[in-house]
Scaffold this active site. Structure first.
Site, short mmCIF file in Angstrom:
data_model
loop_
_atom_site.label_atom_id
_atom_site.label_comp_id
_atom_site.label_asym_id
_atom_site.label_seq_id
_atom_site.Cartn_x
_atom_site.Cartn_y
_atom_site.Cartn_z
N ASP A 505 26.94 18.71 10.46
CA ASP A 505 27.99 20.11 10.66
C ASP A 505 29.01 19.52 9.88
O ASP A 505 29.44 18.45 9.84
CB ASP A 505 28.69 20.36 12.08
CG ASP A 505 27.46 21.10 12.63
OD1 ASP A 505 26.41 21.56 12.20
OD2 ASP A 505 27.32 21.22 14.06
N ASP A 507 32.01 19.78 10.43
CA ASP A 507 33.26 19.57 11.24
C ASP A 507 33.49 17.91 11.47
O ASP A 507 32.91 17.18 11.01
CB ASP A 507 33.26 20.67 12.43
CG ASP A 507 32.11 20.03 13.18
OD1 ASP A 507 31.51 18.95 12.81
OD2 ASP A 507 31.78 20.95 14.29
N ASP A 509 33.32 16.26 14.10
CA ASP A 509 32.07 15.63 14.81
C ASP A 509 31.04 15.31 13.79
O ASP A 509 30.54 14.18 13.86
CB ASP A 509 31.41 16.68 15.97
CG ASP A 509 32.40 16.58 17.22
OD1 ASP A 509 33.14 15.86 17.33
OD2 ASP A 509 32.22 17.70 18.00
#
Ligand code: 1YM
Length: 644
Positions: A505, A507, A509
């Site tokens: 992803d 993001d 994380d």
């Protein structure tokens, strides 16, 4: 044609000079390696090296390097000044010869440490040939001498332009954009790193780097009385590594005209960093000096451990890797006639240097350990720990092998393999998250795309040894799927997929997973990174749609542009969906935006400088917060979509 003070050879010599410099402009790569950023910065090093030589000869104490507006470089030293007298053979001033005759950059007639082979020592004339203009000023015996060149050719004779009570040489030049097509802009940090290295390698020399390209100049003064000892200390501080003993161990020795010095200290990480230099040139591929050091270190540690009963008769010897775990060492040798070998000329070949370094390290380190038993104990405890971990890893590896031999298919259960077998045409997506993994499996082209979803807890390999990697449920499927083993068993020829694509992803994380995987590849499968097999998938951040029209945006700017394009008169409604994760995309969308070779964008992971990469991984994945914060603060400007 000019008249010459002494003679008839001038025309002929002049022709040779012109041909020489034309050759440099025709094939710049042969002289400076490349015409990219590396080659550009190399110009500065060539000029600075001449000033450093003058300092090593004992005549110069300070070197100033200024980056001026327009990316002009100016190097100033306070040495004797390049000789201005007429050079008898060519009948022109020596300083003119230095800048116009190829290979006259080194000293004529002996003396000093000569460097042969490689990119080095080609000198001032190459820089001149590759500059739109170059000006030299020599301050000598009360006078200021000046000459200007354009694209390698003198545009006027050397002349006296005034008086001075200073001494030294000033060289200013502007790299030629016709040669350095990519860019002629200098990177301050690149110059700083290299100049600092030179200041460490030449204790006591003062180098002042000033960036004057902006209104407020930035200045760094580099002067290290401790020489390569300070280098080791600097590496540990910058990377946030804790030494396990307080002394930086240092030895130096000489044999004939060969000189060698070593500085070393152990830290509590599991990585080794041995940097070697010959005549101030970084020998990236090691060579005889490094071999001498490593052999002697392994022998000293084993002999010492046996002598004092730390290793018993029945115990196996410690290996080189065991005794280098957590070691930071600098080896620097200076010699006449260094021989650089190998494809990149970054490996030292002189055999007498091996004997010198081996003897030096064996005798002096043995004495040091005997005189400092508590340091010896700490180092050996660490080496013994490394040996135990190595043994545990071997057992774990055998266990995995036996297990996989028993199983019918030895590939990980979650791997959705492709049908094509030729690695040249295949790729594997390593996908974080089961739902994204599912979409990728459905969306892919199964002929040549394999999918491996990741699950379980990801290990930070920066803080673990090899034996822990074998037990890790998240990393082992990656190892088995790629098929080429890890660590010293790694074999690139067994790689099952030509492209290894990390898909996570966009993001925080996702970034974390990407960094953990990259750390793993860098530490345990380095050739994968070096040979350019690692890629990072770039999923879009937004879906911008109006009715049936759909655009995918990879940045905020693209999102805004597409919404305007889809709604030019501003009175319709544009739908903007922000993708929180890959899992939100259906298989077709994932294929279209991120996996289809015709339309996708991917980042290729490349490594320009292994030492710098090593440093960054240590800083990012190590224990210390302060170096990490500093790294992030200085590099945040490079991040576009900082999703925090
Ligand atoms: C800013 C760059 O080039 N300094 C410099 C170069 C030379 C000398 C002094 C020098 C060397 C010698 C004698 C010698 C060079 N001289 C030559 C050559 N700074 C910078 N400072 N006198 C002065 O080696 O004998 C080449 S470089 F060949 F002309 F002697």
């Amino acid at each position: 044609m000019q008249n010459t003070p002494n003679g008839q050879n001038y025309d002929e010599n002049q022709i040779q000079v012109l041909e020489g410099l034309e050759a440099v402009r025709k094939r710049p790569g042969m002289y400076i390696g490349s015409t990219g950023p590396k080659g550009l910065h190399h110009l500065v090093y060539e000029i600075v090296d001449n000033a450093i030589d003058e300092a090593l000869a004992g005549y110069c104490s300070e070197i100033k390097v200024d980056i001026l507006p327009g990316n002009v470089i100016r190097v100033t030293d306070n040495g004797r000044g390049i000789p201005v007298g007429i050079q008898p053979k060519l009948g022109i001033p020596a300083v003119t010869v230095v800048f116009t005759v190829l290979h006259a950059g080194g000293k004529f007639g002996g003396g000093g440490y000569k460097v042969s082979g490689g990119l080095h020592g080609v000198g001032a004339s190459v820089v001149n040939a590759l500059s739109t203009w170059l000006e030299v000023e020599v301050r000598h015996e009360g006078k200021r001498y000046y000459q200007r060149f354009e694209r390698g050719h003198a545009v006027e004779d050397l002349k006296v332009i005034g008086e001075t009570d200073e001494v030294g040489t000033v060289v200013a030049f502007q790299a030629d954009p016709e040669i350095f097509k990519e860019s002629t802009e200098y990177d301050f940090d690149v110059l700083l790193t290299r100049l600092r290295e030179q200041a460490f390698l030449n204790a006591g020399i003062r180098i002042v780097l000033t960036d004057r390209r902006q209104a407020e100049p930035v200045q760094v003064e580099l002067e290290y009385e401790g020489g390569i000892r300070s280098f080791v200390e600097h590496i540990h501080t910058r990377r946030g590594l804790d030494p396990i003993h307080s002394d930086i161990i240092y030895f130096s020795g000489q044999q004939g005209t060969n000189f060698a010095e070593v500085a070393m200290q152990y830290n509590d990480s599991y990585n080794e960093l041995v940097l070697s230099f010959a005549n101030n040139i970084h020998t990236n591929d090691g060579g005889t000096h490094e071999v001498g050091f490593k052999n002697a270190l392994t022998r000293v540690m084993n002999d010492f451990a046996r002598k004092f009963g730390i290793l018993k008769d029945a115990d196996k010897n410690l290996t080189g890797e065991d005794v280098r775990e957590g070691l930071t060492a600098i080896i620097s040798v200076k010699m006449e006639d260094a021989q650089f070998e190998g494809q990149t000329k970054a490996k030292l070949g002189n055999t007498d240097i091996r004997t010198l370094v081996d003897n030096l390290v064996y005798t002096k380190l043995m004495t040091y350990l005997e005189e400092n038993p508590s340091v010896a104990r700490s180092i050996l405890d660490k080496s013994l720990g490394a040996a135990r971990a190595r043994e545990a890893a071997r057992k774990a590896r055998e266990l995995t092998r036996r297990k996989s031999a028993l199983e019918t298919a030895s590939l990980p259960g979650k791997l959705a393999d492709c049908s094509e077998r030729d690695a040249q045409h295949t790729e594997i997506y390593i996908v974080e998250g089961d739902s994204a993994g599912g979409s990728a499996k459905t969306g892919r082209d199964r002929r040549y795309q394999a999918i491996l979803p990741l699950w379980g807890k990801m290990l930070n390999v920066e803080k673990a040894r090899l034996d822990k990697v074998y037990g890790n449920e998240k990393l082992m499927p990656v190892v088995t799927a790629l098929g080429c083993g890890i660590g010293d068993e790694f074999d690139l020829s067994k790689l099952r997929y030509g492209k290894v694509i990390i898909m996570a992803d966009a993001d925080v994380d996702g970034s974390h997973i990407r960094t953990l995987l990259l750390t793993f590849f860098f530490r345990y499968m380095r050739p994968l990174v070096e040979e350019g097999h690692i890629y990072i998938a770039q999923p879009p951040l937004f879906k911008v749609s109006r009715g049936k029209q759909v655009r995918y945006a990879f940045s905020d700017e693209e999102r805004d542009r597409y919404s305007k394009e889809l709604n030019p008169d501003g009175n319709g409604k544009v739908d903007i969906q922000r993708y929180k994760g890959l899992g939100e995309m259906d298989p077709e969308q994932l294929w279209e935006t991120t996996m289809d070779p015709q339309t996708r964008t991917m980042l290729k992971v490349e490594m320009e400088d292994a030492t710098r990469a090593d440093e960054i991984f240590t800083i990012l994945m190590g224990d210390k917060v302060a170096p990490r914060r500093e790294f992030i603060e200085t590099n945040a400007k490079y991040v576009n979509n900082l999703d925090i």
